[in-house]
Design a protein around this motif. Structure first.
Motif, short mmCIF file in Angstrom:
data_model
loop_
_atom_site.label_atom_id
_atom_site.label_comp_id
_atom_site.label_asym_id
_atom_site.label_seq_id
_atom_site.Cartn_x
_atom_site.Cartn_y
_atom_site.Cartn_z
N VAL A 85 0.85 -1.19 0.00
CA VAL A 85 0.00 0.00 0.00
C VAL A 85 0.89 1.24 0.00
O VAL A 85 1.63 1.47 0.94
CB VAL A 85 -0.91 0.00 1.23
N GLY A 86 0.82 2.00 -1.08
CA GLY A 86 1.68 3.19 -1.16
C GLY A 86 1.08 4.23 -2.08
O GLY A 86 -0.13 4.23 -2.34
N LEU A 87 1.94 5.10 -2.56
CA LEU A 87 1.47 6.15 -3.46
C LEU A 87 0.68 5.55 -4.63
O LEU A 87 -0.29 6.13 -5.10
CB LEU A 87 2.67 6.94 -4.00
N GLY A 88 1.12 4.40 -5.10
CA GLY A 88 0.47 3.73 -6.24
C GLY A 88 -1.01 3.49 -6.01
O GLY A 88 -1.82 3.60 -6.94
N ASN A 89 -1.39 3.16 -4.78
CA ASN A 89 -2.80 2.90 -4.51
C ASN A 89 -3.63 4.16 -4.50
O ASN A 89 -4.78 4.17 -4.90
CB ASN A 89 -2.96 2.26 -3.12
N VAL A 90 -3.04 5.22 -3.96
CA VAL A 90 -3.84 6.42 -3.73
C VAL A 90 -3.92 7.28 -4.99
O VAL A 90 -4.98 7.78 -5.32
CB VAL A 90 -3.27 7.24 -2.55
N TYR A 111 13.58 8.34 -5.58
CA TYR A 111 12.53 9.30 -5.99
C TYR A 111 11.29 9.23 -5.12
O TYR A 111 10.59 10.23 -4.91
CB TYR A 111 12.19 9.19 -7.49
N TYR A 112 11.04 8.05 -4.57
CA TYR A 112 9.88 7.89 -3.69
C TYR A 112 9.99 8.83 -2.48
O TYR A 112 9.01 9.37 -2.00
CB TYR A 112 9.83 6.43 -3.24
N SER A 113 11.24 9.02 -2.00
CA SER A 113 11.46 9.88 -0.83
C SER A 113 11.15 11.33 -1.12
O SER A 113 10.75 12.08 -0.23
CB SER A 113 12.91 9.83 -0.35
N PHE A 159 1.88 -5.03 -10.78
CA PHE A 159 3.29 -5.25 -10.42
C PHE A 159 3.76 -4.24 -9.39
O PHE A 159 4.32 -4.58 -8.37
CB PHE A 159 4.16 -5.04 -11.67
N PHE A 160 3.57 -2.97 -9.72
CA PHE A 160 4.06 -1.90 -8.85
C PHE A 160 3.31 -1.94 -7.53
O PHE A 160 3.88 -1.79 -6.46
CB PHE A 160 3.87 -0.56 -9.55
N SER A 161 1.99 -2.15 -7.64
CA SER A 161 1.16 -2.01 -6.47
C SER A 161 1.40 -3.10 -5.43
O SER A 161 1.39 -2.82 -4.24
CB SER A 161 -0.31 -1.95 -6.87
N VAL A 162 1.61 -4.35 -5.85
CA VAL A 162 1.85 -5.37 -4.81
C VAL A 162 3.33 -5.49 -4.47
O VAL A 162 3.74 -6.39 -3.74
CB VAL A 162 1.23 -6.76 -5.11
N SER A 163 4.15 -4.55 -4.98
CA SER A 163 5.56 -4.49 -4.58
C SER A 163 6.39 -5.70 -4.98
O SER A 163 7.22 -6.16 -4.21
CB SER A 163 5.71 -4.34 -3.06
N ILE A 164 6.17 -6.23 -6.18
CA ILE A 164 7.05 -7.34 -6.54
C ILE A 164 8.25 -6.84 -7.34
O ILE A 164 8.23 -5.73 -7.88
CB ILE A 164 6.33 -8.45 -7.34
N GLY A 188 12.90 -6.80 -4.61
CA GLY A 188 13.60 -7.39 -3.47
C GLY A 188 12.93 -7.15 -2.13
O GLY A 188 13.32 -7.73 -1.12
N ALA A 189 11.91 -6.28 -2.10
CA ALA A 189 11.26 -5.97 -0.82
C ALA A 189 10.58 -7.20 -0.25
O ALA A 189 10.81 -7.59 0.90
CB ALA A 189 10.26 -4.83 -1.01
N MET A 190 9.74 -7.83 -1.07
CA MET A 190 8.99 -8.99 -0.57
C MET A 190 9.92 -10.17 -0.33
O MET A 190 9.69 -10.99 0.55
CB MET A 190 7.89 -9.36 -1.56
N ILE A 211 10.34 2.00 3.72
CA ILE A 211 11.18 1.15 4.57
C ILE A 211 11.42 -0.20 3.90
O ILE A 211 12.49 -0.79 4.05
CB ILE A 211 10.64 0.97 6.02
N SER A 212 10.44 -0.67 3.13
CA SER A 212 10.64 -1.97 2.46
C SER A 212 11.60 -1.85 1.28
O SER A 212 12.06 -2.86 0.75
CB SER A 212 9.30 -2.54 1.99
N LEU A 213 11.89 -0.63 0.86
CA LEU A 213 12.89 -0.43 -0.21
C LEU A 213 14.29 -0.28 0.40
O LEU A 213 15.28 -0.68 -0.20
CB LEU A 213 12.53 0.82 -1.02
N ILE A 237 13.17 -2.50 -15.26
CA ILE A 237 13.74 -3.33 -14.19
C ILE A 237 12.68 -4.24 -13.57
O ILE A 237 12.88 -5.45 -13.45
CB ILE A 237 14.39 -2.44 -13.10
N MET A 238 11.52 -3.66 -13.20
CA MET A 238 10.52 -4.50 -12.53
C MET A 238 10.01 -5.64 -13.41
O MET A 238 9.97 -6.78 -12.97
CB MET A 238 9.38 -3.65 -11.96
N PRO A 239 9.64 -5.38 -14.67
CA PRO A 239 9.20 -6.52 -15.49
C PRO A 239 10.31 -7.56 -15.70
O PRO A 239 10.04 -8.76 -15.66
CB PRO A 239 8.80 -5.88 -16.81
N1 PFF Z 1 3.76 -0.74 -3.78
C1 PFF Z 1 4.19 0.61 -3.63
C2 PFF Z 1 3.07 1.54 -4.12
O1 PFF Z 1 2.02 1.06 -4.58
O2 PFF Z 1 3.24 2.75 -4.04
C3 PFF Z 1 5.48 0.91 -4.33
C4 PFF Z 1 6.56 -0.11 -4.11
C5 PFF Z 1 7.13 -0.27 -2.85
C6 PFF Z 1 6.94 -0.94 -5.12
C7 PFF Z 1 8.09 -1.24 -2.63
C8 PFF Z 1 7.89 -1.91 -4.93
C9 PFF Z 1 8.45 -2.07 -3.68
F1 PFF Z 1 9.35 -2.99 -3.51
#
Ligand code: PFF
Length: 457
Positions: free
Chosen positions: A25-30, A109-111, A230-235, A238-240, A327-329, A399-401
């Motif tokens: 749950v992050g910026l991506g959701n909102v 950039y997230y910061s 992809f972005f939203s569930v944080s895959i 390396g976080a998960m 923090i998960s990043l 990178i993510m894909p």
């Molecule tokens: N899932 C986060 C969002 O929706 O904003 C972004 C994100 C955090 C993506 C951590 C990947 C990650 F490893």
């Protein structure tokens, strides 16, 4: 073997779930999901999103957590161990390296954006939006991002919070923070969504987000849904995988992943229910990203009764969502260095945070000094992009894909059926063959189609 650092293990399944949902749950959701849904066929998009997340993002999420728990270390060292154990090729190290490098870039950039959310808590609570017109709100935001010094202050504050939590350790820091912050986020969101139902624009907002409109659905819609999932569930960053490394053997990864993906989707939908009635009640244009969050919503907060409180609550919610993702990043990077260097976690968190701060200056300057600097001017699609746009684009589209595809192939094709069945504790479970099929065939196909579309377009 004695570990040189304090043990890294979640103290409960609940703690793991809160941390993982906090990451997802992050910026991506909102600021992205609600608008994507509204623009791409409403209910039809939500249905497609649910389907692609179930068939592509969820199987990869399960695999990533599993690889982490099998390797029991940071993504880089976990992959090294797994490659040795299963006599796989070195190329799979890309999962570890790509994930950690990607995490660093996204953190940088997230910061910066997280810092904006913090700044806007202050603005909302001090009544700065009161009576603001559209032009004034736009000005407010433009002036803020034009001031690189101000952006740096808030970026520093956001990173300091993130570093402070990670420095305090997995149980003493991350766990303590998420078990407090995630319930707070849910309460704020639920309260805002309930309040939104009383607004005059509620009906129009629901129509925008949920009305089934299959005429808006194109192949691009499906690709957008896959990418967002992809972005939203944080895959793939390396976080998960790192959070999986700290997970007890007896926790069901399949069930946990379903809870994480479901919670993430529920929050995204609730965010839309909370936000769009504000937008429609004041005859504003629905949009996404910074425009929606930092211009459109402040206008509404400046007009409604108790706008300072509601606006403050919203930006606190947004900041919490961003910090628990950040923090998960940071954790995968700190965990990796911690495994190889005799330096305390506190110092490592500060050093990596400082490096992310410096890297983040590229994003800070993208909105002012370097607004006209296009580093990839020679590369077709990236021609007009600022540094920030390039970082966002390369992580989300390249990178993510890539890392996600490699995770699917490694867990689906390199590791044998019995190995992964044992790793998941999925012996005889009905979902296991479905998961493996989705992982081996559907997920790779989905990812390759994102690539093909990006290259061809
Ligand atoms: N899932 C986060 C969002 O929706 O904003 C972004 C994100 C955090 C993506 C951590 C990947 C990650 F490893």
């Amino acid at each position: 073997m004695t570990t040189p650092f304090t043990p890294r293990q979640w103290s409960s399944r609940f703690a793991f779930l809160m941390a993982a949902i906090g990451s997802a749950v992050g910026l991506g959701n909102v600021w992205r999901f609600p608008y994507l849904a509204g623009e791409n066929g409403g209910g039809a998009f939500i249905l497609i999103y649910a389907a692609t997340t179930l068939a592509i993002a969820l199987p990869i999420l399960i695999s990533e957590i599993m690889l982490g728990r099998m390797g029991k270390q940071s993504p880089i060292n976990a992959m090294r161990a797994l490659i040795a154990r299963h006599k796989a090729a070195r190329i799979w190290m890309l999962i570890g390296w790509g994930g950690v490098a990607g995490a660093f870039i996204v953190l940088s950039y997230y910061s910066v954006i997280g810092g904006w959310a913090l700044k806007y808590i202050e603005l909302a609570l001090t009544g700065a939006f009161s009576g603001e017109t559209e032009a004034a709100a736009a000005n407010h935001f433009t002036n803020f991002v034009a001031d690189s010094g101000a952006l740096m202050i808030w970026q520093t504050l956001f990173l300091a919070l993130t570093v402070g939590i990670v420095a305090a350790g997995v149980t003493g820091g991350i766990e303590r923070a998420v078990v407090l912050l995630m319930p707070l986020l849910f309460i704020l969101l639920a309260a805002m969504a309930i309040y939104a139902t009383t607004m005059p624009g509620f009906g129009a907002a629901m129509k925008f987000m949920f009305a089934f409109d299959f005429s808006e659905v194109t192949p691009d819609t499906v690709l957008a849904a896959i990418g967002q999932g992809f972005f939203s569930v944080s895959i793939a960053l390396g976080a998960m995988m790192t959070y999986g490394a700290y997970l007890d053997e007896d926790v069901s990864i399949g069930m946990s992943a379903i809870v994480i993906a479901l919670a993430d989707t529920v929050v995204a939908v609730l965010a839309g229910i909370a936000i769009f009635p504000l937008v429609f009640s004041y005859g504003l244009e629905p949009s996404s990203g910074p425009g929606l969050t930092f211009i459109t919503l402040p206008i509404a907060f400046g007009t409604i009764g108790n706008g300072a409180v509601i606006g403050g609550a919203f930006f606190i919610l947004l900041s919490v969502a961003a910090v628990t993702s950040a923090i998960s990043l940071l954790e995968p990077i700190v965990a990796w260095i911690e495994e190889g260097v005799r330096l305390s976690r506190k110092w490592l968190a500060v050093i990596v945070g400082a490096a992310a701060w410096v890297a983040g200056l590229g994003t800070v300057f993208s909105f002012n000094r370097w607004a006209d600097f296009h580093p990839m001017a020679r590369f077709g699609v990236m021609e007009k992009m600022t540094v920030f746009d390039v970082l966002d684009f390369t992580t989300a589209n390249l990178i993510m894909p890539t890392v996600g595809l490699l995770i699917a192939l490694f867990a689906g094709w390199v590791l044998s059926g019995p190995v992964v069945e044992a790793a998941l504790g999925a012996g005889g479970k009905a979902w296991f063959p479905w998961w493996r099929f989705a992982l081996r065939f559907i997920a790779p196909l989905g990812v390759v189609s994102i690539f093909a579309a990006n290259v061809l377009m």
